[in-house]
Scaffold this motif. Structure first.
Motif, short mmCIF file in Angstrom:
data_model
loop_
_atom_site.label_atom_id
_atom_site.label_comp_id
_atom_site.label_asym_id
_atom_site.label_seq_id
_atom_site.Cartn_x
_atom_site.Cartn_y
_atom_site.Cartn_z
N HIS A 62 49.60 41.38 54.00
CA HIS A 62 49.75 42.84 54.02
C HIS A 62 51.22 43.23 53.92
N ALA A 64 52.36 42.78 50.38
CA ALA A 64 51.80 43.76 49.45
C ALA A 64 52.42 45.14 49.64
N ILE A 113 46.61 48.03 44.60
CA ILE A 113 45.39 47.48 45.21
C ILE A 113 45.14 46.06 44.72
N VAL A 138 47.34 43.84 46.67
CA VAL A 138 46.80 43.65 48.02
C VAL A 138 45.77 42.52 48.04
N PHE A 139 44.86 42.56 47.08
CA PHE A 139 43.83 41.51 47.00
C PHE A 139 44.45 40.15 46.68
N ALA A 170 46.34 38.61 49.69
CA ALA A 170 45.40 38.15 50.72
C ALA A 170 44.73 36.85 50.30
N LEU A 201 37.59 39.44 51.44
CA LEU A 201 38.92 39.94 51.08
C LEU A 201 38.81 41.18 50.20
N LEU A 202 37.78 41.22 49.38
CA LEU A 202 37.56 42.42 48.55
C LEU A 202 37.22 43.62 49.43
N THR A 240 40.38 44.78 50.92
CA THR A 240 41.14 45.50 49.90
C THR A 240 40.59 46.90 49.70
N HIS A 279 41.77 49.01 52.45
CA HIS A 279 43.18 49.34 52.21
C HIS A 279 43.29 50.50 51.22
N HIS A 297 45.80 49.98 58.85
CA HIS A 297 45.78 48.69 58.15
C HIS A 297 45.69 47.53 59.14
#
Length: 245
Positions: free
Chosen positions: A12, A15, A38, A41-42, A45, A58-59, A62, A65, A89
């Motif tokens: 995080h 990102a 975004i 971010v994915f 992670a 993880l999706l 995301t 987020h 977050h």
């Protein structure tokens, strides 16, 4: 669970504060910039945890987020929304770590690399996440606290002639030093850091109350943020077994 949390927190921080460029920040209300953020971010992670088999989790993180960021875009870019955004977050990261505590342990890296390599990774991730939070995230928070318009006025009217971005660099250095001292177990050293800066900035602020107040607020807020980040990181490292109480 704590290992998963440390890796997700590191992802995080990367990102939001390392890979989120100025272009993304300025154009974030436009779909291309928002979707790029975004995707980062994915990707961070996934890269941090190696949880290829659990990519749907993880999706979901995301997507959360994205929702949080979309909400933040509807409010003003001030300190309180910034802190609430980051708190949201952290809550989602903590929720995923609780829901899937073995996300790191069952991930690609932990399963394929030797323990000599993987064992220190969560602690290193926690340390780097804390450093980013103290130095870079702290810079954004302090800037919002001091209000950018007031900072520009001070630079033009009173601090004219100073080096470009000198204040930002000084703030980053003092937070980095304070963070390092606290995480290393020497919080008393922050007192010497505060005293040294006070002496160096005395001549610049002694003749103007506005500058003096600006320097005092900025310094105390900056060091306070770094202390908090250092203590939180030390606690996380303690939970990971890298420090003894």
């Amino acid at each position: 669970m704590i290992e998963t949390f440390a890796l997700l927190l590191f992802a995080h921080m990367l990102a939001d504060f390392v890979f989120q460029s100025d272009w993304i920040v300025v154009n974030k209300r436009r779909p291309p910039a928002f979707l790029l953020h975004i995707a980062i971010v994915f990707a961070t992670a996934l890269a941090a945890t190696g949880a290829v088999a659990d990519w749907l989790l993880l999706l979901a993180l995301t997507a959360a987020h994205a929702v949080i960021d979309a909400i933040k875009l509807t409010v003003s870019d001030r300190l309180k929304p910034f802190l609430l955004d980051q708190a949201a977050h952290l809550i989602t990261i903590g929720a995923l770590a609780i829901h899937a505590p073995d996300l790191w342990a069952t991930g690609l890296w932990a399963q394929t690399l030797p323990p000599l390599v993987t064992d220190p990774i969560p602690a290193l991730a926690a340390l780097l996440a804390g450093g980013i939070g103290a130095v870079i995230m702290g810079g954004h928070a302090i800037a919002k606290l001091l209000d950018m318009r007031e900072r520009r006025w001070l630079r033009y009217r009173i601090l004219k002639g100073s080096l470009p971005d000198a204040g930002r660099l000084i703030g980053q250095l003092e937070r980095a030093l304070a963070f390092g001292l606290v995480t290393a177990g020497y919080p008393s050293g922050v007192g010497f850091l505060l005293a040294a800066k006070s002496v160096l900035r005395f001549n610049a602020s002694k003749d103007d109350r506005r500058v003096a107040e600006y320097v005092i607020i900025g310094t105390l807020a900056s060091l306070g943020w770094a202390l908090g980040a250092g203590l939180a990181t030390r606690l996380l490292l303690l939970e990971l077994g890298w420090f003894t109480p």
